[in-house]
Design a protein around this motif. Structure first.
Motif, mmCIF file in Angstrom:
data_model
loop_
_atom_site.group_PDB
_atom_site.id
_atom_site.type_symbol
_atom_site.label_atom_id
_atom_site.label_comp_id
_atom_site.label_asym_id
_atom_site.label_seq_id
_atom_site.Cartn_x
_atom_site.Cartn_y
_atom_site.Cartn_z
ATOM 1 N N ALA A 157 3.598 56.037 -6.134
ATOM 2 C CA ALA A 157 4.113 55.548 -4.918
ATOM 3 C C ALA A 157 4.865 54.293 -4.785
ATOM 4 C CB ALA A 157 2.692 55.117 -4.074
ATOM 5 N N PRO A 158 5.833 54.278 -3.800
ATOM 6 C CA PRO A 158 6.819 52.859 -3.834
ATOM 7 C C PRO A 158 5.619 51.929 -3.543
ATOM 8 C CG PRO A 158 7.322 54.834 -2.385
ATOM 9 C CD PRO A 158 6.213 55.208 -2.617
ATOM 10 N N LEU A 159 6.151 50.691 -4.199
ATOM 11 C CA LEU A 159 5.584 49.507 -4.010
ATOM 12 C C LEU A 159 5.740 48.830 -2.583
ATOM 13 C CD1 LEU A 159 6.327 47.639 -7.299
ATOM 14 C CD2 LEU A 159 4.119 48.874 -6.693
ATOM 15 N N GLY A 160 4.764 48.378 -1.952
ATOM 16 C CA GLY A 160 4.856 47.691 -0.780
ATOM 17 C C GLY A 160 5.636 46.279 -1.049
ATOM 18 N N GLN A 161 6.197 45.683 0.173
ATOM 19 C CA GLN A 161 6.915 44.649 0.071
ATOM 20 C C GLN A 161 6.553 43.639 0.963
ATOM 21 O OE1 GLN A 161 9.949 43.522 -2.137
ATOM 22 N NE2 GLN A 161 8.929 41.774 -1.348
ATOM 23 N N ILE A 162 6.220 42.325 0.569
ATOM 24 C CA ILE A 162 5.695 41.253 1.315
ATOM 25 C C ILE A 162 7.045 40.445 1.440
ATOM 26 C CG2 ILE A 162 4.496 39.350 1.736
ATOM 27 C CD1 ILE A 162 2.910 41.855 2.088
ATOM 28 N N ASN A 172 5.424 54.334 9.549
ATOM 29 C CA ASN A 172 4.692 55.677 9.466
ATOM 30 C C ASN A 172 5.432 56.306 8.283
ATOM 31 O OD1 ASN A 172 2.224 55.695 10.717
ATOM 32 N ND2 ASN A 172 3.226 55.977 12.737
ATOM 33 N N ALA A 173 6.711 56.602 8.075
ATOM 34 C CA ALA A 173 7.353 57.233 7.043
ATOM 35 C C ALA A 173 6.993 56.546 5.702
ATOM 36 C CB ALA A 173 8.858 57.310 7.325
ATOM 37 N N PHE A 174 7.019 55.331 5.633
ATOM 38 C CA PHE A 174 6.963 54.608 4.369
ATOM 39 C C PHE A 174 5.365 54.865 3.873
ATOM 40 C CE2 PHE A 174 5.805 50.978 1.435
ATOM 41 C CZ PHE A 174 6.652 51.044 0.874
ATOM 42 N N ARG A 212 -11.654 63.491 6.770
ATOM 43 C CA ARG A 212 -10.696 64.051 7.764
ATOM 44 C C ARG A 212 -9.222 63.694 7.293
ATOM 45 N NH1 ARG A 212 -11.539 64.042 13.157
ATOM 46 N NH2 ARG A 212 -9.447 64.789 13.416
ATOM 47 N N GLY A 213 -9.396 63.200 6.059
ATOM 48 C CA GLY A 213 -7.765 62.798 5.299
ATOM 49 C C GLY A 213 -7.958 61.614 4.626
ATOM 50 N N VAL A 214 -6.637 61.005 4.280
ATOM 51 C CA VAL A 214 -6.500 60.068 3.267
ATOM 52 C C VAL A 214 -5.442 58.941 3.951
ATOM 53 C CG1 VAL A 214 -6.977 61.540 1.262
ATOM 54 C CG2 VAL A 214 -4.494 60.979 1.902
ATOM 55 N N ALA A 215 -5.484 57.828 3.494
ATOM 56 C CA ALA A 215 -4.487 56.886 3.566
ATOM 57 C C ALA A 215 -4.125 56.229 2.415
ATOM 58 C CB ALA A 215 -5.301 55.592 4.551
ATOM 59 N N PHE A 216 -2.678 55.747 2.363
ATOM 60 C CA PHE A 216 -2.109 54.982 1.363
ATOM 61 C C PHE A 216 -2.033 53.737 1.952
ATOM 62 C CE2 PHE A 216 -0.400 59.248 0.866
ATOM 63 C CZ PHE A 216 -0.573 59.568 -0.357
ATOM 64 N N LEU A 217 -2.547 52.867 1.240
ATOM 65 C CA LEU A 217 -2.769 51.247 1.524
ATOM 66 C C LEU A 217 -2.402 50.418 0.397
ATOM 67 C CD1 LEU A 217 -6.465 51.530 3.066
ATOM 68 C CD2 LEU A 217 -4.300 51.569 4.315
ATOM 69 N N PRO A 218 -2.128 49.038 0.826
ATOM 70 C CA PRO A 218 -1.659 47.992 -0.102
ATOM 71 C C PRO A 218 -2.972 47.817 -0.774
ATOM 72 C CG PRO A 218 -0.911 47.546 2.063
ATOM 73 C CD PRO A 218 -1.835 48.458 2.174
ATOM 74 N N ALA A 219 -3.033 47.401 -2.196
ATOM 75 C CA ALA A 219 -4.196 47.167 -3.014
ATOM 76 C C ALA A 219 -4.700 45.620 -2.536
ATOM 77 C CB ALA A 219 -3.638 46.823 -4.373
ATOM 78 N N THR A 220 -3.914 44.927 -1.787
ATOM 79 C CA THR A 220 -4.544 43.569 -1.356
ATOM 80 C C THR A 220 -5.560 44.158 -0.063
ATOM 81 O OG1 THR A 220 -2.720 43.466 0.020
ATOM 82 C CG2 THR A 220 -2.931 42.131 -2.239
ATOM 83 N N THR A 224 5.869 41.846 -4.423
ATOM 84 C CA THR A 224 5.230 43.601 -4.095
ATOM 85 C C THR A 224 3.900 43.636 -4.420
ATOM 86 O OG1 THR A 224 5.931 43.992 -6.419
ATOM 87 C CG2 THR A 224 7.717 44.336 -4.616
ATOM 88 N N GLU A 225 3.516 44.896 -3.938
ATOM 89 C CA GLU A 225 2.253 45.185 -3.852
ATOM 90 C C GLU A 225 1.971 46.590 -4.472
ATOM 91 O OE1 GLU A 225 -0.166 43.245 -0.368
ATOM 92 O OE2 GLU A 225 1.292 44.409 0.324
ATOM 93 N N PRO A 226 0.964 46.997 -5.360
ATOM 94 C CA PRO A 226 0.774 48.415 -5.609
ATOM 95 C C PRO A 226 -0.029 49.098 -4.533
ATOM 96 C CG PRO A 226 -0.654 46.935 -6.682
ATOM 97 C CD PRO A 226 0.159 46.110 -6.076
ATOM 98 N N VAL A 227 0.089 50.394 -4.665
ATOM 99 C CA VAL A 227 -0.247 51.171 -3.313
ATOM 100 C C VAL A 227 -1.691 52.035 -3.925
ATOM 101 C CG1 VAL A 227 0.090 53.173 -1.862
ATOM 102 C CG2 VAL A 227 1.694 51.376 -2.264
#
Length: 308
Positions: free
Chosen positions: A274-279, A214-216, A248-256, A174-177
């Motif tokens: 934020a929910p963790l990203g999953q690889i 897009n929802a996640f 113009r806005g923000v983005a939620f991205l994986p820390a990597t 998993t990855e933090p956001v």
């Protein structure tokens, strides 16, 4: 003539299904217009109509309800359309594997997404299989599942969400956001923020991505049930950075991913709730390959240390 054995819904049984006719069916089903489908397929409309009639005769069902004004799918047609993408992808994947085999030697093509470090996996796998040529292909959020299904890659080290039908998925880590902010933003100096802190910020959408993606990656809905404000659609990381710089806005991205794009004018702040990203490692369901099995074992042993 190319064909595959397919079990069609209903009391039809197992039979050979002509792929050319199946592609013609999909073209009509997606447009519900024989003329437009014929143009897309570069054939005449009478020839297309003959193919569809022959397919219906082969299956023993009607696929379209036709009137003088419209064309509509029957229940059997709706079922076949659901299955057609998987069937055509499987045939394309088989063709890609045959072509690679004909090129000589053993090979394995691995897909990966931005920020996913697969170099340790490739090195460890190559030590086990020095005679196997490992190819790499960058995947995007709009094609990561299809690339595996269609055989452009044998396996993909990809992020969720992904359309999982027809795929086997092996969770890896998993990855933090983090949220991407301009350096002058009031929250840019914080050690961490919550989703609620960003309630008023427009969130970028990912162009051509699935609704689930897009929802996640916009955290929609929010923990309190509200919906985020919609920002511009973006196509890549460069656009994200420029839109953020422009306020113009923000983005939620994986820390990597953020680690791969250090900037002086953009700040990446951890989002604590934020929910963790999953690889995951993805490959075609039901495909039996010792090379894929070994790569999965290597990935499982090599990548867990990247949890952070």
């Amino acid at each position: 003539m190319a064909s595959i054995d397919v079990m069609v819904a209903g009391d039809i049984g197992e039979m050979d299904l002509d792929l050319r006719r199946l592609r013609s069916f999909v073209a009509v089903a997606e447009r519900l217009h024989f003329g437009q489908a014929a143009v897309a397929l570069h054939i005449t409309q009478p020839a297309l109509s003959r193919q569809i009639r022959q397919l219906e005769q082969d299956l023993g069902v009607e696929l379209f309800a036709r009137t003088s004004r419209e064309v509509a799918l029957t229940p059997a047609g709706e079922q076949l359309l659901q299955d057609a993408e998987r069937l055509l992808a499987a045939s394309q994947a088989a063709l890609e594997r045959v072509r690679r085999a004909d090129a000589g030697g053993r090979s394995l093509t691995v897909g990966f997404m931005l920020g996913v470090d697969i170099a340790p996996v490739v090195r460890a796998f190559s030590e086990r299989h020095p005679g196997v040529e490992v190819g790499l292909e960058r995947l995007r959020w709009w094609n990561h599942g299809q690339a595996v299904l269609e055989g452009r890659v044998d396996v993909g080290v990809v992020r969720l969400p992904i359309a999982s039908e027809g795929l086997t998925l092996l969770p890896l880590y998993t990855e933090p956001v983090r949220v991407t902010l301009p350096t002058e933003h009031p929250l840019a100096g914080q050690a961490a923020v919550s989703v609620a802190d960003l309630a008023d910020e427009p969130v970028f959408g990912y162009a051509e991505a699935s609704p689930a993606w897009n929802a996640f990656w916009s955290i929609d809905p929010r923990p309190d049930g509200t919906r985020p404000r919609q920002g511009p659609l973006v196509h890549d990381m460069e656009e994200i950075v420029e839109y953020v710089r422009g306020g113009r806005g923000v983005a939620f991205l994986p820390a990597t991913v953020t680690a791969a794009f250090p900037r002086d004018d953009v700040t990446y702040v951890p989002v604590i709730d934020a929910p963790l990203g999953q690889i995951v490692l993805a490959w075609q369901a039901g495909r039996q390959s010792p090379l894929i099995t070994d790569l999965a074992d290597v990935a499982r042993r090599t990548l867990p240390g990247e949890n952070a």
